[in-house]
Structures are given as structure tokens and as C-alpha cells.
Design an enzyme around this catalytic site. Structure first.
Site, PDB file in Angstrom:
ATOM      1  CG  PHE A 173      -0.373 -38.772  71.227  1.00  0.00           C
ATOM      2  CD1 PHE A 173      -1.663 -39.225  70.950  1.00  0.00           C
ATOM      3  CD2 PHE A 173       0.664 -39.713  71.284  1.00  0.00           C
ATOM      4  CE1 PHE A 173      -1.908 -40.575  70.735  1.00  0.00           C
ATOM      5  CE2 PHE A 173       0.416 -41.070  71.074  1.00  0.00           C
ATOM      6  CZ  PHE A 173      -0.872 -41.499  70.797  1.00  0.00           C
TER       7      PHE A 173
ATOM      8  CE1 TYR B 105      21.807 -45.897  75.444  1.00  0.00           C
ATOM      9  CE2 TYR B 105      19.856 -47.015  74.644  1.00  0.00           C
ATOM     10  CZ  TYR B 105      21.164 -47.056  75.059  1.00  0.00           C
ATOM     11  OH  TYR B 105      21.815 -48.257  75.067  1.00  0.00           O
ATOM     12  CG  PHE B 106      18.227 -37.216  74.500  1.00  0.00           C
ATOM     13  CD1 PHE B 106      19.399 -37.508  75.202  1.00  0.00           C
ATOM     14  CD2 PHE B 106      17.447 -36.156  74.929  1.00  0.00           C
ATOM     15  CE1 PHE B 106      19.793 -36.746  76.308  1.00  0.00           C
ATOM     16  CE2 PHE B 106      17.844 -35.385  76.029  1.00  0.00           C
ATOM     17  CZ  PHE B 106      19.006 -35.680  76.711  1.00  0.00           C
TER      18      PHE B 106
ATOM     19  CE  LYS C  79      16.187 -48.102  81.105  1.00  0.00           C
ATOM     20  NZ  LYS C  79      17.144 -49.165  80.770  1.00  0.00           N
TER      21      LYS C  79
ATOM     22  NE  ARG D 162       2.647 -40.714  74.598  1.00  0.00           N
ATOM     23  CZ  ARG D 162       3.652 -41.305  73.948  1.00  0.00           C
ATOM     24  NH1 ARG D 162       3.426 -42.391  73.242  1.00  0.00           N
ATOM     25  NH2 ARG D 162       4.866 -40.804  73.995  1.00  0.00           N
TER      26      ARG D 162
ATOM     27  CG  LEU E 210       6.581 -40.193  66.037  1.00  0.00           C
ATOM     28  CD1 LEU E 210       5.093 -40.018  65.789  1.00  0.00           C
ATOM     29  CD2 LEU E 210       7.242 -38.832  66.245  1.00  0.00           C
TER      30      LEU E 210
ATOM     31  CB  SER F  37      16.062 -43.260  79.643  1.00  0.00           C
ATOM     32  OG  SER F  37      15.037 -42.444  79.138  1.00  0.00           O
TER      33      SER F  37
ATOM     34  CE  LYS G 197      11.468 -49.952  73.277  1.00  0.00           C
ATOM     35  NZ  LYS G 197      11.003 -48.826  72.623  1.00  0.00           N
TER      36      LYS G 197
ATOM     37  CE1 TYR H  62      12.524 -47.873  80.187  1.00  0.00           C
ATOM     38  CE2 TYR H  62      11.861 -45.575  80.093  1.00  0.00           C
ATOM     39  CZ  TYR H  62      12.724 -46.578  79.731  1.00  0.00           C
ATOM     40  OH  TYR H  62      13.805 -46.282  78.938  1.00  0.00           O
TER      41      TYR H  62
ATOM     42  N   GLY I  72       1.223 -37.831  80.501  1.00  0.00           N
ATOM     43  CA  GLY I  72       2.608 -38.053  80.942  1.00  0.00           C
ATOM     44  C   GLY I  72       3.649 -37.581  79.941  1.00  0.00           C
TER      45      GLY I  72
HETATM   46  N1  UFG Z   1       3.713 -39.517  69.481  1.00  0.00           N
HETATM   47  C1  UFG Z   1       2.618 -39.262  68.687  1.00  0.00           C
HETATM   48  N2  UFG Z   1       1.901 -40.307  68.202  1.00  0.00           N
HETATM   49  C2  UFG Z   1       2.230 -41.621  68.449  1.00  0.00           C
HETATM   50  C3  UFG Z   1       3.372 -41.875  69.257  1.00  0.00           C
HETATM   51  C4  UFG Z   1       4.073 -40.792  69.749  1.00  0.00           C
HETATM   52  O1  UFG Z   1       2.251 -38.095  68.449  1.00  0.00           O
HETATM   53  O2  UFG Z   1       1.533 -42.521  67.993  1.00  0.00           O
HETATM   54  C5  UFG Z   1       4.511 -38.385  69.973  1.00  0.00           C
HETATM   55  C6  UFG Z   1       4.596 -38.339  71.484  1.00  0.00           C
HETATM   56  O3  UFG Z   1       3.521 -37.596  72.001  1.00  0.00           O
HETATM   57  C7  UFG Z   1       5.935 -37.663  71.683  1.00  0.00           C
HETATM   58  C8  UFG Z   1       6.758 -38.092  70.484  1.00  0.00           C
HETATM   59  O4  UFG Z   1       5.823 -38.551  69.524  1.00  0.00           O
HETATM   60  O5  UFG Z   1       5.768 -36.281  71.614  1.00  0.00           O
HETATM   61  C9  UFG Z   1       7.728 -39.206  70.798  1.00  0.00           C
HETATM   62  O6  UFG Z   1       7.020 -40.237  71.444  1.00  0.00           O
HETATM   63  P1  UFG Z   1       7.656 -41.685  71.678  1.00  0.00           P
HETATM   64  O7  UFG Z   1       6.618 -42.524  72.344  1.00  0.00           O
HETATM   65  O8  UFG Z   1       8.262 -42.179  70.432  1.00  0.00           O
HETATM   66  O9  UFG Z   1       8.866 -41.374  72.656  1.00  0.00           O
HETATM   67  P2  UFG Z   1       8.848 -40.706  74.120  1.00  0.00           P
HETATM   68  O10 UFG Z   1       9.582 -39.431  73.965  1.00  0.00           O
HETATM   69  O11 UFG Z   1       7.528 -40.651  74.734  1.00  0.00           O
HETATM   70  O12 UFG Z   1       9.596 -41.829  74.939  1.00  0.00           O
HETATM   71  C10 UFG Z   1      10.953 -41.988  74.799  1.00  0.00           C
HETATM   72  C11 UFG Z   1      11.378 -43.443  75.045  1.00  0.00           C
HETATM   73  C12 UFG Z   1      11.222 -43.784  76.490  1.00  0.00           C
HETATM   74  C13 UFG Z   1      11.810 -42.732  77.377  1.00  0.00           C
HETATM   75  C14 UFG Z   1      11.254 -41.382  77.039  1.00  0.00           C
HETATM   76  C15 UFG Z   1      11.852 -40.285  77.844  1.00  0.00           C
HETATM   77  O13 UFG Z   1      10.621 -44.327  74.245  1.00  0.00           O
HETATM   78  O14 UFG Z   1      11.875 -45.005  76.696  1.00  0.00           O
HETATM   79  O15 UFG Z   1      11.531 -41.109  75.687  1.00  0.00           O
HETATM   80  O16 UFG Z   1      11.186 -39.086  77.657  1.00  0.00           O
HETATM   81  F1  UFG Z   1      11.558 -42.966  78.674  1.00  0.00           F
END
Ligand code: UFG
Length: 288
Positions: A170, A129-130, A105, A247, A152, A76, A36, A101, A249
């Protein structure tokens, strides 16, 4: 009750067959097993395609052989990409996946759809899932990322614990009220409860369609900076952070319209964000 547990690779056809043979009464399956990490999937696409696609195929074939009635699949919100309309409903168009990834899905959803279309004798519920976060309130069950956390909340709790010097936020130049990205953070125990409702619905034959799709979210968007503030207020622990560049993507903002899950599954996310973050912190403090 103590559940029977087998450790097996879902890609291992013989191992899965042995489990189904040992338990002829299996009526429903919840398929959570998958790789994931979005970033890792870009580096190792074949690992992701093999692990996430083959495991589903092996399971569906076993279900067909054994007459198992239903499958609940962990999908997801990544399938929506950056939605044009917020909150996002299950009817929103599926966007081209931004990572291997995310693509697994989408393909898995299609595999299930096509299998049912071909008259498979079972039904499926896709749960989109969100952003699942938190831990069980007992602090006995939580997430322990291998290596540096990519998400995060585990990064934040490790920073609060002093394992990481600071959290990097980010981007603060997004088109959102405070400039940081917005997500719909869903408590892990609330998320788990939705699976209980979903599998019950399948096994008890209440599903009205062979394939049903539900968003699992709170319906509320929370920014990264807001989440940090909520954590600090809930735990009294300060989180050192620095704003860095965006970050690659990342989606700017996404949150769910969970009305269908509320209405049809009779499920609502009810844990306040502050409780969820307190549980995540409790779990973190129990780690070495
Ligand atoms: N973020 C930070 N700093 C960090 C990590 C994350 O600022 O160290 C921010 C990211 O930019 C984002 C938010 O926190 O804005 C959430 O980031 P996550 O990596 O926790 O989660 P994502 O939304 O990127 O990813 C999640 C799931 C994936 C799924 C995706 C769909 O982890 O499995 O949502 O959008 F595919």
C-alpha cells in the site's frame, strides 16, 4: 504444567464471576481479549465498543469484588497516531483516534486510569504493542485470520503459500527511504515474555506506580519492502507483489523507544526479524 482453561465471553458477568469464585487465589489478570481489526471497526463500531469496553469493565468489577491485585492490559501504539518525534516514547501525546478500534484502546486506558485514581485496590500495567508478528518456533501456536488477512505478515505468508496471487504494497510514495511505510515489528514470543515480566512485577508488588505504561517494540523501524526482502532471504521463497495506492488511515512511520521496558521490566526484544519471519512461514506451511 497444564493450565486450567475456561472458554467464556468476557462480557458475560456471571461466567467471569464463576471463574473468580472457583479460583479465590487469582492474583493477577492479563487481559488480551478484544476485537482488533481496524477496518472492521469502522464498519461495526458498536460491536467494537461493546466487546472491547464492556469486557474490561466486567473484569475490573470482578477484580474489585475478589481483591485481585493487578491487571496487565493489551494496548496499542495506535494511541500515538503519527508521532512527531521518533522513536516514540511513552510520554508522546495521545492523538485523536483514527478508528473505533483505536478509540477503544484509548478509552480502555482511561477506564483503568480513572479506576485506579478512584483508589481501586489494585495496580495496572498498560502494554502498548507495536506490530506483533510471527508464531511460536514449534509452529504449534500462530495466528489464523478469519477470511482475508488484513495485516501484512499473514497476507504475505498466504501469498508465499500460493493461497493469494500477490501481495499488495500500500503505497511507495511516502516520505521514507524506499517510499513504503515503516513499522516496528515485534516477535510474538518476545511480546509474550514481556507479559510474564509485567504480571510478575504486579503480583510481586514491584511496581513503583499504581499505573505503569510500557512500549513493546524492538526500537527498529522496518519498511514494507524491507520486510518482504527479509522474508525472501530468510525462507528462500519468492513473494510476488505489486505496488498499489495508499491504504486509507495508514500512518507513515512509527517505531518504539523501548528503553523503559528494557530498563524497568528487564525485557528486550531479542528475536531477529529473519527468525520471526521463518517462524511465521513454518506456521503457514502447517495450515491447510
Ligand atoms: N500493508 C501492505 N499490504 C497489506 C497489508 C499491510 O502494504 O496487504 C502495509 C500497511 O500499509 C502498513 C504495514 O503493511 O504500512 C503494516 O500493516 P498492518 O495492517 O500489518 O499493521 P498496521 O500497522 O496497520 O496495524 C497495526 C495493528 C493495529 C494497530 C496499528 C497501530 O494491526 O492493531 O498497528 O498503528 F492499531
Amino acid at each position: 504444567r497444564r493450565p486450567t482453561f475456561y472458554e467464556a465471553d468476557c462480557n458475560d458477568e456471571a461466567a467471569i464471576e464463576r471463574i473468580f469464585t472457583a479460583h479465590p487465589s487469582i492474583q493477577g489478570v492479563i487481559h488480551f481479549a478484544a476485537s482488533k481489526a481496524v477496518g472492521e471497526s469502522v464498519q461495526k463500531p458498536l460491536l467494537y465498543y461493546k466487546n472491547n469496553l464492556l469486557s474490561l469493565i466486567v473484569l475490573l468489577e470482578a477484580m474489585q469484588r475478589h481483591g485481585t491485585k493487578g491487571i496487565v492490559f493489551s494496548s496499542s501504539c495506535t494511541v500515538y497516531g503519527q508521532p512527531e518525534i521518533l522513536p516514540v516514547t511513552e510520554e508522546a501525546p495521545i492523538q485523536v483516534a483514527l478508528s473505533p478500534y483505536g478509540n477503544t484502546k484509548q478509552i480502555n486506558e482511561e477506564i483503568i486510569r480513572d479506576t485506579i485514581h478512584a483508589d481501586a485496590p489494585f495496580r495496572a500495567i498498560l502494554l502498548r504493542y507495536f506490530n506483533p508478528i510471527g508464531a511460536h518456533p514449534s509452529a504449534e501456536i500462530g495466528e489464523r485470520p478469519a477470511g482475508t488477512p488484513q495485516n501484512l505478515v499473514p497476507y504475505l505468508t498466504q501469498t508465499a503459500a500460493g493461497i493469494r496471487p500477490e501481495l499488495r504494497v500500500f503505497g511507495d510514495d511516502y516520505d521514507t527511504p524506499d517510499g513504503s511505510c515503516i513499522r516496528d515489528y515485534i516477535d510474538i514470543v518476545d511480546l509474550a515474555r514481556a507479559h510474564v515480566e509485567a504480571v510478575r512485577r504486579l503480583v510481586e508488588g514491584q511496581a513503583t506506580e499504581p499505573l505503569e505504561v510500557f512500549n513493546l517494540g524492538t526500537g527498529r523501524g522496518v519498511s514494507v519492502l524491507e520486510l518482504i526482502r527479509t522474508f525472501e532471504e530468510a525462507t528462500g521463497v519468492r513473494v510476488p507483489y505489486q505496488i498499489v495506492g495508499r491504504r486509507e488511515g495508514d500512518i507513515e512511520q512509527v517505531w518504539a523507544d523501548p528503553a523503559r521496558a528494557n530498563r524497568v521490566l528487564g525485557w528486550t526484544a531479542r528475536t531477529p526479524l529473519s527468525d520471526t519471519l521463518r517462524n511465521a512461514w513454518k506456521w503457514q506451511q502447517r495450515q491447510e
